[in-house]
Structure formats: C-alpha cells, structure tokens
Write a protein that holds these residues in place. Structure first.
Motif, PDB file in Angstrom:
ATOM      1  N   SER A  47      53.466 103.033  44.062  1.00 50.43           N
ATOM      2  CA  SER A  47      54.964 102.303  43.935  1.00 50.43           C
ATOM      3  C   SER A  47      55.587 102.005  45.173  1.00 50.43           C
ATOM      4  CB  SER A  47      55.695 103.320  43.224  1.00 50.43           C
ATOM      5  OG  SER A  47      55.926 104.601  44.155  1.00 50.43           O
ATOM      6  N   SER A  48      55.144 102.405  46.506  1.00 53.79           N
ATOM      7  CA  SER A  48      55.666 102.374  47.406  1.00 53.79           C
ATOM      8  C   SER A  48      54.737 101.219  48.362  1.00 53.79           C
ATOM      9  CB  SER A  48      55.566 103.240  48.741  1.00 53.79           C
ATOM     10  OG  SER A  48      54.111 103.681  48.983  1.00 53.79           O
ATOM     11  N   ALA A  49      53.754 100.581  47.844  1.00 60.83           N
ATOM     12  CA  ALA A  49      52.802  99.557  48.532  1.00 60.83           C
ATOM     13  C   ALA A  49      52.702  99.985  49.813  1.00 60.83           C
ATOM     14  CB  ALA A  49      53.366  98.320  48.271  1.00 60.83           C
ATOM     15  N   HIS A  50      52.299 101.098  50.122  1.00 63.32           N
ATOM     16  CA  HIS A  50      52.395 101.605  51.549  1.00 63.32           C
ATOM     17  C   HIS A  50      51.525 102.830  51.671  1.00 63.32           C
ATOM     18  CE1 HIS A  50      53.799 101.961  55.801  1.00 63.32           C
ATOM     19  NE2 HIS A  50      53.473 103.559  55.590  1.00 63.32           N
ATOM     20  N   HIS A  51      50.432 102.862  52.241  1.00 63.49           N
ATOM     21  CA  HIS A  51      49.403 103.842  52.347  1.00 63.49           C
ATOM     22  C   HIS A  51      49.339 104.206  53.950  1.00 63.49           C
ATOM     23  CE1 HIS A  51      45.752 106.244  52.387  1.00 63.49           C
ATOM     24  NE2 HIS A  51      45.467 105.806  51.288  1.00 63.49           N
ATOM     25  N   LYS A  67      48.810  97.660  41.279  1.00 68.90           N
ATOM     26  CA  LYS A  67      49.277  98.486  40.085  1.00 68.90           C
ATOM     27  C   LYS A  67      48.388  98.031  38.874  1.00 68.90           C
ATOM     28  CE  LYS A  67      54.224  98.597  41.522  1.00 68.90           C
ATOM     29  NZ  LYS A  67      55.509  98.052  41.392  1.00 68.90           N
ATOM     30  N   ASP A  68      47.984  96.566  38.752  1.00 70.11           N
ATOM     31  CA  ASP A  68      47.434  96.195  37.734  1.00 70.11           C
ATOM     32  C   ASP A  68      45.986  96.875  37.451  1.00 70.11           C
ATOM     33  OD1 ASP A  68      46.583  94.145  35.486  1.00 70.11           O
ATOM     34  OD2 ASP A  68      45.297  93.496  37.034  1.00 70.11           O
ATOM     35  N   PHE A  69      45.388  97.141  38.677  1.00 64.75           N
ATOM     36  CA  PHE A  69      44.197  97.603  38.837  1.00 64.75           C
ATOM     37  C   PHE A  69      44.084  99.129  38.181  1.00 64.75           C
ATOM     38  CE2 PHE A  69      40.679 100.370  41.107  1.00 64.75           C
ATOM     39  CZ  PHE A  69      39.950  99.832  40.727  1.00 64.75           C
ATOM     40  N   VAL A 134      42.694 104.651  46.798  1.00 71.96           N
ATOM     41  CA  VAL A 134      43.687 103.523  46.999  1.00 71.96           C
ATOM     42  C   VAL A 134      43.495 102.905  48.107  1.00 71.96           C
ATOM     43  CG1 VAL A 134      46.171 102.743  47.325  1.00 71.96           C
ATOM     44  CG2 VAL A 134      45.429 104.837  45.705  1.00 71.96           C
ATOM     45  N   ALA A 135      42.750 103.668  49.211  1.00 73.10           N
ATOM     46  CA  ALA A 135      42.159 102.998  50.631  1.00 73.10           C
ATOM     47  C   ALA A 135      41.121 101.853  50.064  1.00 73.10           C
ATOM     48  CB  ALA A 135      42.024 103.958  51.571  1.00 73.10           C
ATOM     49  N   MET A 136      40.533 102.487  49.260  1.00 74.32           N
ATOM     50  CA  MET A 136      39.165 101.570  48.799  1.00 74.32           C
ATOM     51  C   MET A 136      39.844 100.246  48.029  1.00 74.32           C
ATOM     52  SD  MET A 136      35.877 102.225  49.426  1.00 74.32           S
ATOM     53  CE  MET A 136      35.539 101.071  48.330  1.00 74.32           C
ATOM     54  N   TYR A 168      42.284  84.411  42.967  1.00 69.24           N
ATOM     55  CA  TYR A 168      41.756  85.347  41.851  1.00 69.24           C
ATOM     56  C   TYR A 168      42.782  86.658  41.059  1.00 69.24           C
ATOM     57  CZ  TYR A 168      36.878  84.055  42.193  1.00 69.24           C
ATOM     58  OH  TYR A 168      35.507  83.582  42.222  1.00 69.24           O
ATOM     59  N   ASP A 169      42.928  86.860  39.976  1.00 72.09           N
ATOM     60  CA  ASP A 169      43.548  88.167  39.624  1.00 72.09           C
ATOM     61  C   ASP A 169      42.631  89.164  40.042  1.00 72.09           C
ATOM     62  OD1 ASP A 169      44.545  90.238  38.302  1.00 72.09           O
ATOM     63  OD2 ASP A 169      44.868  89.160  36.368  1.00 72.09           O
ATOM     64  N   LEU A 170      42.958  89.901  41.182  1.00 76.79           N
ATOM     65  CA  LEU A 170      42.217  90.724  41.943  1.00 76.79           C
ATOM     66  C   LEU A 170      41.961  92.007  41.128  1.00 76.79           C
ATOM     67  CD1 LEU A 170      43.225  90.271  45.643  1.00 76.79           C
ATOM     68  CD2 LEU A 170      40.833  89.754  44.394  1.00 76.79           C
ATOM     69  N   GLY A 171      43.131  92.570  40.249  1.00 78.33           N
ATOM     70  CA  GLY A 171      43.056  93.723  39.302  1.00 78.33           C
ATOM     71  C   GLY A 171      41.854  93.591  38.524  1.00 78.33           C
ATOM     72  N   GLU A 172      41.749  92.368  37.784  1.00 82.87           N
ATOM     73  CA  GLU A 172      40.866  91.907  36.651  1.00 82.87           C
ATOM     74  C   GLU A 172      39.483  91.795  37.120  1.00 82.87           C
ATOM     75  OE1 GLU A 172      39.663  88.740  33.394  1.00 82.87           O
ATOM     76  OE2 GLU A 172      41.638  88.658  34.649  1.00 82.87           O
ATOM     77  N   PHE A 173      39.364  90.978  38.389  1.00 83.59           N
ATOM     78  CA  PHE A 173      38.286  90.719  38.930  1.00 83.59           C
ATOM     79  C   PHE A 173      37.384  92.121  39.617  1.00 83.59           C
ATOM     80  CE2 PHE A 173      35.501  90.038  42.685  1.00 83.59           C
ATOM     81  CZ  PHE A 173      34.568  88.897  42.000  1.00 83.59           C
ATOM     82  N   MET A 174      38.086  92.833  40.256  1.00 87.04           N
ATOM     83  CA  MET A 174      37.519  94.150  40.561  1.00 87.04           C
ATOM     84  C   MET A 174      37.074  95.088  39.543  1.00 87.04           C
ATOM     85  SD  MET A 174      39.290  95.065  44.430  1.00 87.04           S
ATOM     86  CE  MET A 174      39.578  96.526  43.795  1.00 87.04           C
ATOM     87  N   TYR A 175      37.924  95.324  38.611  1.00 86.27           N
ATOM     88  CA  TYR A 175      37.622  96.089  37.545  1.00 86.27           C
ATOM     89  C   TYR A 175      36.568  95.631  36.738  1.00 86.27           C
ATOM     90  CZ  TYR A 175      38.082  98.702  33.265  1.00 86.27           C
ATOM     91  OH  TYR A 175      38.261  99.755  32.191  1.00 86.27           O
TER      92      TYR A 175
END
Length: 562
Positions: A47-51, A67-69, A134-136, A168-175
């Motif tokens: 939610s914060s987009a901060h790691h 988030k999508d992933f 999340v780091a990954m 690319y839609d990265l969430g979809e591509f990675m999943y």
C-alpha cells in the motif's frame, strides 16, 4: 460437487471453452501462507509502495502492478514455498547478480543484499518472508521492464520514441510466465530485443569489459605534428599493445618492441582503428587520433551500455525491414528480408547547434521527384528575410519564389516592400523551385512527422567527403539518393533504378509516387555500432545525448518514466 462435475462434463467443447474463459483467474497455490504479522507487513509495503530494505526503496511507478501481482496470488507469497525460496526465485536472483552482462547495474536489483536475505530464510519469521517476497517482486519487475523497454522513458529526454504503449502488464506476465517457469531465464530472454545488432552489442560489451580489465591504461604521448608512415614515434610499444588488445592489430602480427619506426602492420592497424572511430583512414598519427586512443576503455564500456539502453527503446518487430539512420555515425542502412544490409549510405544530418535531427520511428509513405523545397517558417524568418533585406534580388538569384498560403506564385523576381512585409509577417511563404540547384536535390522520401524532416538528395554532394557531417537544418541528406528511392519503390510494379533516375533527370516537377507498402524508418542516436563481422565502431557524441542519458541513469530508481 458431483452434479457440477457431471454438468460441466456434458457441455459441448465450444461452450466449455467459453465457460472456462469467463471464469475468474484463480490464484496458483504457493504452498506458503503468512500469519497475521506477515500479512500486515505484506500489505503495508504494497500500500505504501515503499520497501525500506531495497537499495531503491520507492517503487511507486510499479505500485499498481505489484498490487495486481498479489491479487493474483491471493495475497500469498509468490517466491516462497515451505518457507524457502522457490527455484524460480533463486534463478531470478542469479539474473540480478549478473545483470551487468546486460549493461544494467546489479545494485539496482539489490545484488549485494540477496545473500543476507537468503540467510534469514534458514529460519525466517513471517515478516521476513513478506519482506523477501516483495523485494523479489519489485526487483523482478524492474529487471524485466529494463530489459524490455529500457529504464528511462526516452520522451523525458526529448526523444520521440513511444515505449509506454509496449509495456507488459507485469503482474500478469510474472504470475503467468515467471512464477511457474521451469526455466525463468529463458522466459526473461523473450522480453529482450531480438535484433542482431542488439545481440552483437551485448557480445561487444562483454569483450570490452575484459579489455578494460587487462589494459595497462598507459597514456600515449600526443604528437605535436602528424606522424606519417615511415616516421618515428616513441610510444610504439604501447600503441602496439593497445591496438592488439582491441583487435585492430592481428594477434599474430610481428612488431619490434624496441623500435620507434612507425611502419608496416602498425600503420594498417592504425587505419583500421581510424575506420572504427569515424575518421579518414590515412594512417597518420595525428594529435586528435592519439587523444581518441587515450580515451579509457571504461568509457567505451559505458558507450556500449548506453547503446543497449537505446536498443530497448525500439519496437521489437516491424511490418517489413526498416530504413535505419544512425545520426552520430552519419550513415543510413536498409535491410533485406533476412535482416542483411541491402544499402549502406553516407548521410548529412542536422547541425549540433540549433538544428538537431529528431530521433523517432515513422513510416516512409511516398517519394517525390524533382520536389519544391518548402522553406520552414523558422528558416524563412531567421535566414531568408535578412538576406532579402540586404539584397532584393536574393529570391531570384537562389531560384526561390514567393507564394501565398494556398501555393499561388506571387513573384520570383525583385522583392517589393509590400512582399517583404508579407514575408516578415508570415502571410507569404518562400519555396525553392525544382531542379539541380534545389537544396533537396532531385528526390525526397516522406515520412509524415511534426518536425517536417525527411530524407532527400542535395545540390552539394561534395559535403559527403567531410568527416563531421552535422551540416543540415534537420533533414537528412542522402548520398546517391536514387539508390534509396529505387529500394523504397522496389515493391511498386515497374519501378527500378533506371526509371527512378529518369524521373530525377526528366522535366516533370513535384511528382509524387505513393509506396505500395509503407516502410518503417528509424532515426536513431547511438555512439556505437557493431557490424555483421563483430567490428565495433565508436562515434563522437555530436549532440551530447550520451552525456544526457548517462546523467539520467546515474540517478537510479525511480528512473524518469513520465
């Protein structure tokens, strides 16, 4: 449940396919769930987009995709199974560690931090599992996008190349592609450009990295006067070592390490070096050439890295082989259906100061024989009007004419005060009549663009002999343009070089011929080119674009993406 199974089994195949396609995507089981503390940590980071554990902690440009992933995983870790990293995670970490092989920066993907993270997973808490996962995810997204479309959006640097539409839609591509992959590295390779030039540049990067490691970095003495073959030069031993290292002097060439006589194989090696660095191959050791040789090989490595970034900005496929102009090289190439060079032409490009040729992808749509030169408002105001103010016969002397907005000729003779006022206000326009003295020569190739830039001939072919050829107002002059026009029209029935030349030498003016199929044209900027024989050519940063890109990349994530 059995009733549902019997119902589904009884469905026709066509209906079953539609039924399955319409079902919501179900999360793949990860074999790993998180307790409340782990879930809270996962959601807090997303939610914060901060790691805070990342080298570049702000991942806002990837926030929605992260988030999508995790929506797709059902808020479960995607890279952990049974509290251990998955084989896919380990494979991706290996790619992060070796990302410099792709011209990227390993620390952008936390190269030095993965060992400690993996050690924590020997007996991890759920919070540590969430942090790792999340780091990954963020590192993998950054890495995949960097390889696919580059790190910096070229439009933030003023280049007219569209990378956003190719994301690319990265969430979809990675999943769908990476998480279940038996060979994640092979999946990642599919996102990279497939151009031979890109692959050759990668290979050249590896070689020049090795060159830079072993080079002595001893500076050559800069001669006060050019040294011709047969002269003496005190640093021949170092010159021989450098030229042998980079491949201009063959490994088996015999040279006398104790001699200062500049001759034989070394002269030929210097000529080879001159060709590869955009200089006339006269074999003379001039101050300018020796300074070029003293440029550290680490700088050549950086040029190759910047060239790879620019390769990734391009569309990865084209409707047919493109026309490619490389501005710093002052060269144009066309390609055949097998991606072999069909034409290789010298060009003149826009001046470095004030008239830079734009960088973009367009399509050549038509050819104009014996064209008018429609003088741009800027040139009219800055150059033509001042000349007319000094000499009212200037229009006639230069074979120009004054026309209205709809193309009606006002005069091609002496300019009156009234006509001059119309030129100053922009209500009247200047164009140059067709013919051998026209600044565009006898043919131009048009790819509609807002900069009004095109490929054309010239009335001053002697300028192609210059080493530095940033001489135009932005358009690109082509040496022997009839060859290019014939190549562009090769799919138009009845068109060949003889017909093209006849049209250029004929009496019909301003004749337009539409291409049967538009041809992609790429106006590019690269200070490195690697040919089919893996010879590496380096060019001056004539527009300063390498420096600009280098500064943008040094800032790290989040790179300019707007």
């Amino acid at each position: 449940m059995r009733k549902i199974e019997r119902f589904v089994a009884a469905l026709p195949v066509s209906v079953l396919v539609v039924f399955l396609l319409c079902q919501p995507m179900l999360a793949q089981p990860s074999g790993q769930s998180l307790n409340s503390d782990g879930q809270a940590e996962l959601q807090r980071i997303i939610s914060s987009a901060h790691h805070p554990g990342l080298r570049w902690p702000d991942f806002a440009p990837y926030g929605d995709e992260v988030k999508d992933f995790y929506v797709r995983t059902g808020s479960a870790p995607g890279w952990v199974r049974d509290r251990r990293p998955t084989p896919q995670a380990e494979a991706m970490i290996g790619l992060f560690l070796q990302s410099d092989h792709k011209g990227l920066v390993p620390e952008d993907y936390d190269a030095s931090r993965w060992q400690a993270r993996l050690q924590k997973l020997s007996s991890p808490t759920d919070v540590e599992l969430a942090d790792f996962d999340v780091a990954m995810t963020v590192s993998a997204m950054r890495y995949i996008r960097a390889l696919h479309i580059g790190r910096v959006n070229p439009k933030t640097l003023g280049r007219q190349l569209d990378v956003v539409s190719r994301k690319y839609d990265l969430g979809e591509f990675m999943y769908a592609k990476i998480i279940p992959a038996s060979d994640p590295a092979a999946e990642v390779r599919t996102v990279e450009p497939a151009f031979d030039g890109y692959l050759r540049t990668l290979e050249a990067l590896h070689r020049y990295r090795e060159f830079a490691k072993v080079d002595t970095r001893i500076q050559l003495s800069v001669p006060v006067k050019p040294i011709a073959p047969g002269g003496t030069y005190p640093d021949l031993s170092r010159l021989s070592q450098l030229l042998r290292l980079v491949g201009d002097l063959p490994a088996d060439a015999s040279t006398d390490a104790s001699s200062t006589l500049y001759q034989g194989a070394l002269v030929e090696a210097v000529k080879s070096y001159q060709v590869r660095h955009g200089q006339l191959p006269d074999g003379h050791l001039k101050a300018e050439l020796v300074r070029e040789m003293n440029v550290p090989l680490t700088h050549r490595v950086r040029q190759l890295e910047l060239a790879l970034e620019r390769w990734r900005w391009l569309s990865h496929s084209f409707s047919q082989p493109p026309v490619v102009v490389n501005l710093p090289e002052f060269k144009l190439r066309t390609y055949d259906e097998n991606n072999n060079v069909a034409l290789y032409k010298t060009v003149i490009v826009g001046k470095a100061y004030g008239h830079k040729s734009p960088v973009f992808e367009k399509e050549i749509r038509y050819v104009v024989f014996r064209p008018y030169w429609e003088v741009t408002p800027t040139i009219q105001h800055a150059e033509i009007v001042p000349h007319v103010e000094k000499d009212r016969n200037y229009i006639s002397a230069k074979n120009f004419e004054v026309v209205t907005a709809d193309g009606k000729v006002v005069t091609d003779g002496v300019i009156t005060d009234q006509v001059l006022a119309g030129l100053k206000s922009g209500h009247l326009h200047v164009r140059q009549k067709p013919g051998p003295t026209n600044s565009l020569g006898l043919v131009k190739l048009i790819f509609p663009n807002e900069d009004n830039v095109y490929l054309h001939g010239t009335e001053a072919p002697q300028l192609f002999a210059n080493e530095e050829r940033d001489l135009s107002h932005g358009c690109i002059r082509v040496q022997k343009p009839a060859d290019l026009a014939a190549w562009a029209l090769r799919k138009n029935p009845g068109w060949n070089l003889e017909r093209v030349q006849a049209m250029m030498d004929g009496t019909q003016d301003n004749v337009t011929v539409n291409l049967e199929k538009p041809i992609p044209v790429l106006i590019l900027y690269g200070t490195v080119a690697v040919d089919e024989k893996n010879h590496v050519f380096f060019f001056d940063d004539v527009y300063g674009y390498d420096k600009q890109l280098d500064e943008a990349l040094k800032k790290g994530y989040p790179y300019p993406t707007a």
